[in-house]
Design an enzyme around this catalytic site. Structure first.
Site, short mmCIF file in Angstrom:
data_model
loop_
_atom_site.label_atom_id
_atom_site.label_comp_id
_atom_site.label_asym_id
_atom_site.label_seq_id
_atom_site.Cartn_x
_atom_site.Cartn_y
_atom_site.Cartn_z
CE1 TYR A 101 -4.16 -2.06 0.38
CE2 TYR A 101 -2.72 -3.02 2.20
CZ TYR A 101 -3.67 -2.98 0.93
OH TYR A 101 -4.62 -4.08 1.40
P1 FDA Z 1 -0.51 -2.37 -10.38
O1 FDA Z 1 -0.40 -4.05 -11.47
O2 FDA Z 1 -0.36 -1.78 -10.29
O3 FDA Z 1 1.55 -2.99 -9.79
C1 FDA Z 1 1.71 -2.45 -8.80
C2 FDA Z 1 3.22 -2.22 -8.46
O4 FDA Z 1 3.76 -3.53 -9.59
C3 FDA Z 1 4.01 -0.78 -10.23
O5 FDA Z 1 4.99 -0.45 -9.47
C4 FDA Z 1 3.94 -1.72 -11.20
O6 FDA Z 1 4.80 -1.47 -11.97
C5 FDA Z 1 4.78 -3.25 -11.03
N1 FDA Z 1 4.28 -4.74 -11.18
C6 FDA Z 1 3.05 -4.76 -11.77
N2 FDA Z 1 3.35 -6.04 -12.39
C7 FDA Z 1 4.31 -6.21 -12.65
C8 FDA Z 1 5.35 -7.31 -12.77
N3 FDA Z 1 4.36 -7.97 -13.64
N4 FDA Z 1 6.94 -7.44 -12.91
C9 FDA Z 1 7.12 -6.10 -12.53
N5 FDA Z 1 6.73 -5.18 -11.77
C10 FDA Z 1 4.99 -5.60 -11.90
N6 FDA Z 1 -2.42 -6.11 -0.79
C11 FDA Z 1 -2.24 -7.47 0.31
O7 FDA Z 1 -1.32 -7.22 0.25
N7 FDA Z 1 -3.58 -7.46 0.48
C12 FDA Z 1 -4.59 -7.48 0.27
O8 FDA Z 1 -5.88 -7.84 0.60
C13 FDA Z 1 -4.45 -6.62 -0.22
N8 FDA Z 1 -5.97 -6.11 -0.93
C14 FDA Z 1 -6.65 -4.74 -1.76
C15 FDA Z 1 -7.38 -4.31 -2.31
C16 FDA Z 1 -6.83 -3.35 -2.98
C17 FDA Z 1 -9.04 -2.92 -3.62
C18 FDA Z 1 -5.92 -3.15 -3.20
C19 FDA Z 1 -6.05 -1.32 -4.46
C20 FDA Z 1 -5.01 -2.94 -2.83
C21 FDA Z 1 -5.30 -4.46 -1.97
N9 FDA Z 1 -3.89 -4.31 -1.30
C22 FDA Z 1 -3.68 -5.90 -0.97
C23 FDA Z 1 -2.45 -4.61 -2.48
C24 FDA Z 1 -1.77 -4.59 -3.99
O9 FDA Z 1 -1.12 -5.74 -3.25
C25 FDA Z 1 -1.28 -4.07 -4.02
O10 FDA Z 1 -1.67 -2.57 -4.59
C26 FDA Z 1 -0.30 -4.97 -5.27
O11 FDA Z 1 0.63 -4.22 -5.54
C27 FDA Z 1 -1.70 -5.11 -7.25
O12 FDA Z 1 -1.19 -5.25 -7.87
P2 FDA Z 1 -1.63 -4.92 -9.14
O13 FDA Z 1 -0.68 -6.01 -10.40
O14 FDA Z 1 -3.08 -5.25 -8.86
O15 FDA Z 1 -0.64 -4.00 -9.36
#
Ligand code: FDA
Length: 530
Positions: free
Chosen positions: A471
Site C-alpha cells: 500500500y
Molecule cells: P499494479 O499493476 O498497479 O502494480 C503494482 C506495482 O507493481 C507497480 O509498481 C507496477 O509497476 C509493479 N508491477 C506490476 N506487475 C509487475 C511485473 N509483472 N513485474 C514487475 N513489476 C510489476 N495487498 C495485500 O497484501 N493484501 C490484500 O488483501 C490487498 N487488498 C487490496 C485491495 C484493493 C482494493 C487494493 C487497491 C489493493 C490491495 N492490496 C492488498 C495491495 C496490492 O497487493 C498492491 O496494490 C499490489 O501491488 C497490486 O498489484 P497489481 O498487479 O494489481 O498492481
C-alpha cells in the site's frame, strides 16, 4: 543480448498501419523501433495502442483501480503495449531504453498511488493483461501463474482442480499477481502460512538487458529481491512458480459487529491482547468504519470483527468462548463454506458461484488514499477512543481501517528471509483508507487521513515507523523525477518498507540495473546513477 531481427517489408507495413503518426511525433522513433521488432502488422494492432487509437482510453482505464489517477489532468502514457509474447516484452524494454521513454509495468492496476500507469516524464505502459495463464499441477502442488492474472483467477484455477489446496495471498480478487507478489501479499491464510511471497519457488524475469532469467540463472540474491522488494525495480516478472498449501474442505467465516454504544472500544482493546496469540488456524480482523446509529439521524462507529477458521463451526465456537468470550460469538454469526468461497465473503461479495472470481470488474472502483501501520504494543483504551472518534468526522463518510492480526507463521519467519521485514512481534497491521467521490474535494479527504496517521504516531512501531510496501504511500518520500536519488534520501521511505533489508535491495538493484531503467516514484534506487 540478442533482439529479434527484422526485414524491410514489415517495417513499411507498420509505417502505413500507424496512421502517419509514427513519423510526425517527436517520439515516433519508439514506435518505429517497436513495430520493426514485432514486424507482423496484425499483431502490432493488437499490441500497440497509441493515443490516436480508438481503444486507447478503454485499454488504459481497464484496470485503473484508483480513479484519483484517471482524471483529465493525470499524465497519460504515450503508448500502451499489451505484449502477447516474451519477445514483445524484450522489444518494449529495448525500444523504451533507446528512445527516451520510462516504462511502467502494469499487471492488475491496483497500485494505490497509481505508479503502474502514471509518470511525470514521457512513458509507456507495458500492460501484462494478456499474460494471465494459470497452470495448476495438483500432483506436485505447484502453480505457474503469469503476472497479469488476478488473485481471483489464481484462486479459481486452484479451486477448479482441488478443494484440498489453496494459496495464501490477498483478500481482494481483482489484484494482479505481478504487483501483489512483488510486494509481499498478506491475506486470510497469512497467520497460518505467511505471505504469498513466502511461497514463490521460481520466476521468469526479463531484465533491463532483455535477458530471460529464471531462479537458477538470476541467482539467489535477485530471486530474494523480487519476492517483496517491489515491482518495476528489478525487471519485468512474467510468471511465478508458487507452492500451494493445504486447506480443509470446510472453513468457517464469521462477522460480529459492535458499535460505540455496544462496547466496541473495550472489545477492540481486548482483541489486541488475544488475536495474535490465537491458534494459527484462526485469522481475525477488525474493520472500523462509520455507520448509522440506532438513533434516527445519528452516526456511530462500528468495529466489525471478522474471522476465518480452518475448520468447522463446532470447533470454532468453543475456541472463541474460551479465548475471547467478550466477542459473544454465536452460531448464527458463522457460515461454513469452502476456502475459495471465503475469498468472496472477505471481499464483501455475496456467496455466489465462484466464477465471479474471474470477473475483473466485480468490485467498485473509487478515488482513494491509503496509509499503513504496524502495531507492536496494544493501544490504551483512551487511544482507541480518540481513533474511533475521528471516524465520526465528516471526511470519514467513506473511510475504513482494516486491522489484521499477525502472529502465527508470521512470527516464525526471520525478518531478513525476504525483503518484507514486518514479522515477529507485530500484533497487527492497520490499513487506513479514505475515499471520496468529487475529485475537487480530494485535498480535504487526504488531509483527514494524514491527521489520522499523525494521531496514530504514538501507538505504532517506531524508528522506523514501519509501512507496508504493497500500500504505497508517497507521503513517505519519493525518488527525484529526473536524475539521481541518494541512498540517504531513499532510506527515508526505504527503511520504513524494508527495514535493514533496504541496504541489500540497493546492492542488488545496483548489480542488476545500474542505469536505473526500471524505476518509479518509490522504487529502490541504485547506489549511483548515470
Ligand atoms: P499494479 O499493476 O498497479 O502494480 C503494482 C506495482 O507493481 C507497480 O509498481 C507496477 O509497476 C509493479 N508491477 C506490476 N506487475 C509487475 C511485473 N509483472 N513485474 C514487475 N513489476 C510489476 N495487498 C495485500 O497484501 N493484501 C490484500 O488483501 C490487498 N487488498 C487490496 C485491495 C484493493 C482494493 C487494493 C487497491 C489493493 C490491495 N492490496 C492488498 C495491495 C496490492 O497487493 C498492491 O496494490 C499490489 O501491488 C497490486 O498489484 P497489481 O498487479 O494489481 O498492481
Amino acid at each position: 543480448m540478442k533482439f529479434l531481427q527484422f526485414s524491410v517489408l514489415p517495417f513499411l507495413i507498420v509505417i502505413l498501419s500507424l496512421d502517419g503518426e509514427t513519423l510526425a511525433h517527436p517520439y515516433g522513433g519508439f514506435l518505429h523501433c517497436l513495430s520493426l521488432r514485432i514486424s507482423n502488422s496484425s499483431t502490432i494492432s493488437k499490441v500497440i495502442y497509441t493515443q490516436n487509437n480508438p481503444s486507447y482510453a478503454s485499454v488504459l482505464n481497464a484496470s485503473i483501480q484508483n480513479t484519483r489517477f484517471s482524471t483529465p489532468t493525470t499524465p497519460k502514457p504515450y503508448a500502451i503495449i499489451t505484449p502477447r509474447k516474451t519477445s514483445h516484452v524484450q522489444s518494449t524494454i529495448y525500444c523504451s531504453k533507446n528512445h527516451g521513454f520510462q516504462l511502467r509495468i502494469r499487471s492488475g492496476g491496483h497500485d494505490v498511488e497509481g505508479v503502474s500507469y502514471v509518470s511525470q516524464v514521457p512513458f509507456v505502459i507495458l500492460d501484462l493483461v494478456n499474460f494471465r495463464a494459470v497452470k495448476v499441477d495438483t500432483k506436485n502442488e505447484v502453480v505457474w501463474v503469469q503476472s497479469g492474472a488476478t488473485t481471483g483467477e489464481l484462486y479459481y484455477g486452484i479451486a477448479s482442480k482441488t478443494q484440498m489446496l489453496g494459496f495464501p495471498a490477498g483478500i481482494c480478487h481483482t489484484i494482479g499477481i505481478g504487483g501483489h507478489l512483488s510486494g509481499g501479499g498478506f491475506g486470510i491464510l497469512g497467520r497460518k502460512y505467511g505471505l504469498a511471497a513466502d511461497h514463490i519457488i521460481d520466476a521468469k524475469l526479463i531484465d533491463a538487458n532483455g535477458r530471460i532469467l529464471n531462479r537458477k540463472s538470476m541467482g539467489e540474491d535477485l530471486f530474494w529481491a523480487i519476492r517483496g522488494g517491489g515491482g518495476n525495480t528489478f525487471g519485468v516478472v512474467l510468471a511465478w512458480k508458487i507452492k500451494l498449501v493445504p486447506v480443509p474442505p470446510v472453513v468457517t467465516v464469521f462477522t460480529v459487529n459492535k458499535n460505540l454504544e455496544q462496547n466496541a472500544t473495550k472489545i477492540f482493546h481486548r482483541w489486541q491482547y488475544i488475536a495474535h496469540k490465537l491458534p494459527s488456524d484462526l485469522f481475525t480482523a477488525v474493520w472500523i468504519m462509520k455507520v448509522n446509529s440506532s438513533q434516527v439521524g445519528k452516526k456511530t462507529v462500528q468495529a466489525g470483527f471478522r474471522g476465518m477458521f480452518l475448520g468447522g463451526v463446532d470447533e470454532l465456537i468453543p475456541l472463541i468462548q474460551q479465548e475471547f468470550p467478550e466477542l459473544g460469538l454465536a452460531k448464527e454469526n458463522c457460515t461454513q463454506m469452502s476456502w475459495v468461497q471465503s475469498i468472496l465473503y472477505f471481499g464483501g461479495l455475496p456467496i455466489q458461484p465462484v466464477e465471479i472470481l474471474l470477473n475483473r470488474n466485480a468490485l467498485p472502483r473509487s478515488s482513494l488514499k491509503a496509509k499503513t501501520d504496524f502495531v507492536k504494543e496494544p493501544m490504551p483504551e483512551t487511544g482507541i477512543e480518540g481513533f474511533m472518534n475521528m471516524f465520526l468526522e465528516e471526511e470519514a463518510d467513506f473511510a475504513i481501517t482494516m486491522i489484521e492480526a499477525f502472529g502465527g507463521k508470521m512470527d516464525e519467519i526471520q525478518e531478513n528471509e525476504l525483503p518484507y521485514p514486518h514479522r515477529a512481534g507485530i500484533l497487527f497491521e492497520s490499513t487506513y483508507i479514505v475515499q471520496w467521490t468529487n475529485e475537487e474535494d480530494a485535498g480535504t479527504y487526504i488531509n483527514w487521513i494524514r491527521r489520522l496517521y499523525s494521531y496514530m504516531a504514538s501507538y505504532v512501531s517506531k524508528s522506523p515507523r514501519e509501512a507496508y510496501y504493497n500500500y504505497k504511500d508517497l507521503d513517505l518520500g519519493t525518488n527525484n523525477v529526473n536524475g539521481y536519488t541518494s541512498y540517504e534520501q531513499a532510506s527515508v521511505w526505504g527503511l520504513k518498507y524494508f527495514k535493514n533489508n533496504f541496504k541489500r535491495l540497493v546492492q542488488i538493484k545496483t548489480m542488476i540495473d545500474p542505469m536505473n531503467f526500471f524505476r518509479n516514484k518509490q522504487s529502490v534506487p541504485p547506489l549511483w546513477s548515470p
